[in-house]
Design an enzyme around this catalytic site. Structure first.
Site, mmCIF file in Angstrom:
data_model
loop_
_atom_site.group_PDB
_atom_site.id
_atom_site.type_symbol
_atom_site.label_atom_id
_atom_site.label_comp_id
_atom_site.label_asym_id
_atom_site.label_seq_id
_atom_site.Cartn_x
_atom_site.Cartn_y
_atom_site.Cartn_z
ATOM 1 N N PHE A 135 0.947 2.142 2.035
ATOM 2 C CA PHE A 135 2.329 2.218 2.514
ATOM 3 C C PHE A 135 3.256 2.256 1.312
ATOM 4 C CE2 PHE A 135 6.466 0.675 3.846
ATOM 5 C CZ PHE A 135 6.713 1.503 4.926
ATOM 6 N N ASP A 222 2.139 0.323 -7.176
ATOM 7 C CA ASP A 222 3.187 -0.117 -6.254
ATOM 8 C C ASP A 222 3.052 -1.628 -6.083
ATOM 9 O OD1 ASP A 222 4.830 -0.742 -4.119
ATOM 10 O OD2 ASP A 222 4.272 1.010 -2.920
ATOM 11 N N LYS A 251 11.081 -5.673 -2.993
ATOM 12 C CA LYS A 251 11.162 -6.792 -2.047
ATOM 13 C C LYS A 251 11.611 -8.144 -2.636
ATOM 14 C CE LYS A 251 8.454 -5.201 1.843
ATOM 15 N NZ LYS A 251 7.773 -3.941 1.634
HETATM 16 C C1 LIG Z 1 7.929 -2.559 1.873
HETATM 17 C C2 LIG Z 1 7.181 -1.654 0.979
HETATM 18 C C3 LIG Z 1 7.725 -0.441 0.528
HETATM 19 C C4 LIG Z 1 9.045 0.074 1.030
HETATM 20 O O1 LIG Z 1 10.097 -0.764 0.658
HETATM 21 P P1 LIG Z 1 11.537 -0.588 1.362
HETATM 22 O O2 LIG Z 1 12.411 -1.520 0.585
HETATM 23 O O3 LIG Z 1 11.360 -0.965 2.785
HETATM 24 O O4 LIG Z 1 11.922 0.832 1.206
HETATM 25 C C5 LIG Z 1 7.001 0.298 -0.374
HETATM 26 N N1 LIG Z 1 5.799 -0.114 -0.822
HETATM 27 C C6 LIG Z 1 5.253 -1.267 -0.421
HETATM 28 C C7 LIG Z 1 3.933 -1.675 -0.973
HETATM 29 C C8 LIG Z 1 5.915 -2.061 0.499
HETATM 30 O O5 LIG Z 1 5.341 -3.195 0.926
#
Ligand SMILES: *Cc1c(COP(=O)(O)O)cnc(C)c1O
Length: 402
Positions: A135, A222, A251
């Site tokens: 994701f 990520d 986050k």
């Molecule tokens: C939540 C998340 C995203 C997206 O972040 P947003 O601030 O909602 O755009 C991308 N990568 C990972 C691993 C995430 O957990």
């Protein structure tokens, strides 16, 4: 649907399936709803509220900053942005930082950086290796990189230039190297969050690093969910001892003030030149102050060690309680990023736990996800386990296996 306070239809677009409570205030790992009910927060607004709620140092820092300067634009020097870049690069062993406002924006920047890196090497149609169940966000590029058909459905045509393989399959990665001459980067979550708390194994990340070195690819990690100390190290990939070329963060970085960042090293650190990427809000004084204070509290209060210890405590207690219990497939994770995989859909547990005064979440339908704030105490960890274990036991007796 009408909310509890307002009559009539909601004017908010119905893009979320919301639970029927509204929170009014919090203190540490506790939050209260508008009816005065108290909850133990084991979700942190999806790994965002690193310092819990109303942390006195964050409140003081933000109050001070709001009284001085919230936003200036990137037309001017921003000393707090310079300080935050210095701090993050020191923590991650990286060279430069770019600031934006969210996880998808960080990942979008990483994807653009990888493509530009490819173009600079004469690759006109660069490709990025991504993973099943990944994701990376919901912009067109990041949803195309995401490995979940539900996120993509209805938004085709997808952005091209992604090659997908299974996570933790080093031979599949080697195969891509043999068959795809236009690859420029490998883009991977150190621990998949939305994908069900699935760690990228240390030996897999090391193999990816070696392949990237051999082929001139960028290793882009990520860390949007697993970073900012959540796993007990500043960055989750540090458990594997690898050095990425690009790290994406968001986050938990500013404890709830919107921020995103990419950190880059080596050639990737200078890939973007003036005018090649930008954002109006990104790295504004308020967000940078919140991030600097978050990092300072993590350090001053030894919250990395706390995340590791509370994570061990919770995982150990859950494994013990669930051992031999039919229906629990696995307890896994690192630090305060924990998944409990059941053998059946577990979504109903979110409401059951809400009734029992605990906020948590379920992802990939069958994985209970715990993401408590880094300030979680040993007593709160005990309370979480004592609430969760009987709820799961009751749930497994009533819900049928699949
Ligand atoms: C939540 C998340 C995203 C997206 O972040 P947003 O601030 O909602 O755009 C991308 N990568 C990972 C691993 C995430 O957990």
């Amino acid at each position: 649907m009408s909310s509890q306070e307002n009559a009539g239809p909601s004017h908010v677009m119905q893009t979320y399936a919301r639970l029927p409570i509204a929170l009014s205030h919090g203190e540490g790992a506790w939050v209260w709803d508008t009816q005065g009910r108290r909850y133990l927060d084991a979700l942190s607004g999806i790994a965002v509220n690193t310092l819990g709620h109303a942390h006195p140092r964050l409140v003081a820092a933000l109050t001070d900053q709001v009284g001085k300067l919230i936003h200036t634009s990137n037309l001017y020097q921003i000393p707090l942005q310079e300080q935050l870049a210095d701090r993050l690069c020191a923590l991650g062993g990286m060279d430069t930082a770019f600031f934006c406002n969210s996880g998808l924006e960080a990942n979008e920047a990483a994807i653009k950086l990888a493509r530009l890196h490819g173009h600079k090497r004469g690759i006109a149609r660069p490709e990025i290796v991504v993973f099943e169940r990944a994701f990376h966000g919901r912009s067109l590029a990041t949803l195309s990189a995401t490995g979940n058909p539900k996120v993509q459905k209805g938004f085709e045509p997808l952005v091209e230039g992604f090659v997908r393989v299974a996570l933790n399959d080093a031979s599949a990665l080697q195969q891509v190297a043999n068959t795809h001459p236009n690859v420029v980067a490998v883009f991977v979550e150190a621990i998949q969050g939305e994908g069900g708390i699935q760690p990228a194994h240390a030996d897999f990340l090391q193999a990816a690093r070696a392949l990237c070195d051999r082929h001139g690819w960028l290793l882009m990690i990520d860390e949007v969910q697993c970073g900012t100390g959540r796993t007990g190290k500043w960055f989750a990939h540090q458990w594997a001892g690898v050095k990425p070329d690009v790290i994406a963060m968001a986050k938990g970085l500013a404890s709830g003030v919107p921020i995103g960042a990419i950190l880059a090293r080596g050639a990737a650190a200078t890939t973007f030149g003036p005018g090649q990427h930008g954002t109006t809000f990104g790295g504004n004084p308020l967000a940078c102050r919140a991030a600097l204070e978050t990092l300072a509290v993590i350090e001053d209060d030894a919250l990395l060690a706390n995340a590791a210890a509370r994570g061990d405590q919770i995982q150990h207690a859950l494994r013990h309680a669930f051992s031999g219990l039919d229906g629990v497939v696995e307890v896994r994770g690192q630090g305060l990023m924990i998944g409990i995989e059941l053998d059946r859909p577990a979504g109903d547990l979110v409401r059951l736990m809400l009734e029992r005064g605990v906020l948590l979440n379920v992802t990939q339908e069958r994985v209970i996800r715990l993401l408590p704030p880094l300030i979680f105490t040993a007593d709160q960890a005990d309370a979480l386990v004592q609430a969760l274990v009987p709820a799961v036991q009751d749930f497994l007796q009533t819900a049928t296996a699949q």
